[in-house]
Structures are given as structure tokens and as C-alpha cells.
Design an enzyme around this catalytic site. Structure first.
Site, PDB file in Angstrom:
ATOM      1  N   ASP A  18      -3.444  15.602  -8.821  1.00  0.00           N
ATOM      2  CA  ASP A  18      -3.639  14.735  -7.662  1.00  0.00           C
ATOM      3  C   ASP A  18      -4.716  13.702  -7.970  1.00  0.00           C
ATOM      4  OD1 ASP A  18      -1.675  16.049  -6.224  1.00  0.00           O
ATOM      5  OD2 ASP A  18      -3.083  17.515  -5.402  1.00  0.00           O
ATOM      6  N   LYS A  40       1.808  19.672 -11.930  1.00  0.00           N
ATOM      7  CA  LYS A  40       2.521  19.210 -10.750  1.00  0.00           C
ATOM      8  C   LYS A  40       2.261  17.726 -10.526  1.00  0.00           C
ATOM      9  CE  LYS A  40       1.232  20.081  -6.404  1.00  0.00           C
ATOM     10  NZ  LYS A  40       1.369  18.800  -5.648  1.00  0.00           N
ATOM     11  N   ASP A  66       6.996  17.387  -7.588  1.00  0.00           N
ATOM     12  CA  ASP A  66       6.814  17.825  -6.208  1.00  0.00           C
ATOM     13  C   ASP A  66       6.990  16.648  -5.250  1.00  0.00           C
ATOM     14  OD1 ASP A  66       6.070  19.297  -3.950  1.00  0.00           O
ATOM     15  OD2 ASP A  66       3.932  18.903  -4.267  1.00  0.00           O
ATOM     16  N   LYS A  68       9.372  16.905  -2.648  1.00  0.00           N
ATOM     17  CA  LYS A  68       9.840  17.463  -1.368  1.00  0.00           C
ATOM     18  C   LYS A  68      10.978  16.621  -0.778  1.00  0.00           C
ATOM     19  CE  LYS A  68       5.225  19.282  -0.319  1.00  0.00           C
ATOM     20  NZ  LYS A  68       4.477  18.690  -1.445  1.00  0.00           N
ATOM     21  N   PRO A  73      22.738  14.668   1.850  1.00  0.00           N
ATOM     22  CA  PRO A  73      23.081  15.430   0.633  1.00  0.00           C
ATOM     23  C   PRO A  73      23.312  14.574  -0.604  1.00  0.00           C
ATOM     24  CG  PRO A  73      24.189  16.385   2.526  1.00  0.00           C
ATOM     25  CD  PRO A  73      23.515  15.146   3.019  1.00  0.00           C
ATOM     26  N   THR A  75      22.212  11.597  -1.428  1.00  0.00           N
ATOM     27  CA  THR A  75      20.989  10.963  -1.928  1.00  0.00           C
ATOM     28  C   THR A  75      20.113  11.959  -2.673  1.00  0.00           C
ATOM     29  OG1 THR A  75      21.002   9.307  -0.172  1.00  0.00           O
ATOM     30  CG2 THR A  75      18.887   9.746  -1.225  1.00  0.00           C
TER      31      THR A  75
END
Length: 250
Positions: A18, A40, A66, A68, A73, A75
Site C-alpha cells: 500500500d 498484494k 486485490d 475486488k 458477469p 466484464t
């Protein structure tokens, strides 16, 4: 689909990159690639472009993408297929996108991996964000269930749709295990060692408690990336995981 099970304490650690720039991320990857299982890449860093995950793979490490995903569906399935082409090891979708979205993504990811000669990725379903508490779930989202019950229902849907596992708090791991079995992966966000501060998370846990709850992988960020000595910090986490593993039989 591929299920990437951890073999050592180090393998269980997913380090959250991050940071704002690819240069900052690469410094962390070079310094810590021998001490964590995956890196990540989230929204903050992905704004730098696809070369971030390519950089991580270049250094011989595994990538958890990550993003999310939560869309129609077609796309999400096509987004997942593009990740397969880049050799991404893990990625996640929001379970609340529905079973059609998840099953379409699993199907196209498998087909794409076969076409390009890659191992299929591990696909995870996001349950409830770790910044949520019961009040947010009930009063803001109008979900009249306990977090445990709601997460368990979402996890069951994810498994039925072909996903390999879920992202969920360690406190929900026991009910997920009961619902979905021992081979279903559980990735725990918001892991905070006892010596670190909680920051903006609500449902947090320690590495030791995560292992005792039955978690397979744990995401750690600021306790390591903000530490003055990052290697020492991650080694303390590895030690805590190893101690917990000796006390548990899976």
C-alpha cells in the site's frame, strides 16, 4: 481451479504493497521477497499500471491482485482472463456480485489458462470488508443477520460458484470451515501483531489467533511496511505463526 496451499509460515504471509509508486513497491519487494509468500497489489498501487505486477513477477514472487471486482458477469470474467494472461497468482471478486458473475469468471479463467499454458489462478471471494462492524452491516446496509451468519452464507455461495476461497476475518473462520470444509481457502485481512497499532480496521486479529482460527493466509501491511527494520518486523510475525502452528493440528 488451482488451490495454492501454504507450506511454511513464510508462505502464509501476504504483504500489502500500500504505497504510491512502483519505485517504493520495488524496494519493498527486493527487501522482503525472501520473507513473505505473496505481495498484494491494491487500488492505491494499481493506479501506477500493469507494470507493478510484472515487476513483482520479475523478482520471482507471487502476486495477489486485490481489485475486488464487482460488475456484470461478462466484464468481470474478461478482467479475470486478462489477469491470467499476465500470470497473476491470486485475485478476488466481491461475492455480492452474484453466482453468475463468479461462475463466469472461474470458467473463463480456466479456459484462458489452458489456452496460454498457465496454471489457473486462485480466485477468492470478498465477504465483508474488515473496516465494517455489525452496526454498519445492520444500519447502513440493512442486513438483518449477524456478521458470522452473513459471512457464512456468502462463503457457501462462493464455494458453490467454483471459487477457491474467501477473504474474511479470522473471527469468522470457524463458521466458514464448518460450512465449506478444510480445503476451502481463508485469507484473513487486517492482521495486526500485538506490538502494532490497529489503524482504521475494525475486525482485526493477531497472527497467532488467525492461525488458531484456521486461517490459511494473512494480509499484513503497515506493521511491516512502516517499521524501521522491516525484516525484523516480518520475522517476528513468522515466529508468531510458527509458534501457533506447533499448537495446532490441521
Amino acid at each position: 481451479m488451482t488451490i495454492l496451499k501454504p507450506e511454511t509460515a513464510k508462505d502464509r504471509i501476504i504483504l500489502a504493497l500500500d504505497v504510491d509508486t512502483i519505485e517504493e513497491a520495488e524496494k519493498l519487494v527486493i527487501e522482503l521477497k525472501d520473507y513473505v509468500g505473496l505481495f498484494k497489489v491494491g487500488l492505491q498501487l494499481q493506479n501506477q499500471g500493469a507494470e507493478v505486477s510484472d515487476m513483482i513477477k520479475h523478482h520471482g514472487s507471487k502476486v495477489f491482485y486485490d481489485m475486488k471486482f464487482h460488475d456484470i458477469p461478462n466484464t468481470v470474467a474478461r478482467a479475470g482472463a486478462n489477469l491470467v494472461k499476465r500470470g497473476i497468482d491470486f485475485f478476488d471478486v466481491h461475492i455480492k456480485g452474484g453466482s453468475k458473475m463468479m461462475s463466469a469468471t472461474v470458467k473463463l479463467a480456466s479456459e484462458t489458462a489452458k489456452k496460454y499454458g498457465f496454471e489457473p489462478p486462485t480466485i477468492l471471494g470478498v465477504t465483508v470488508l474488515s473496516s465494517f462492524g455489525q452496526r454498519t452491516l445492520t444500519q447502513e446496509l440493512n442486513v438483518n443477520m449477524s456478521i458470522d451468519e452473513y459471512v457464512s452464507r456468502l462463503a457457501a455461495t462462493a464455494k458453490e460458484s467454483g471459487l477457491n476461497g474467501v477473504v474474511a476475518s479470522a473471527s469468522e473462520a470457524p463458521v466458514i470451515r464448518e460450512e465449506c470444509g478444510k480445503d476451502f481457502l481463508i485469507v484473513c485481512p487486517a492482521v495486526r501483531p500485538t506490538w502494532s497499532i490497529v489503524n482504521d480496521q475494525v475486525r482485526v486479529t493477531t497472527p497467532k489467533d488467525a492461525i488458531k482460527s484456521g486461517v490459511d493466509f494473512m494480509v499484513v501491511g503497515r506493521p511491516v511496511t512502516n517499521a524501521e527494520n522491516k525484516i525484523d518486523a516480518v520475522q517476528l510475525i513468522i515466529q508468531e505463526i510458527e509458534e501457533a502452528l506447533t499448537e495446532n493440528i490441521f
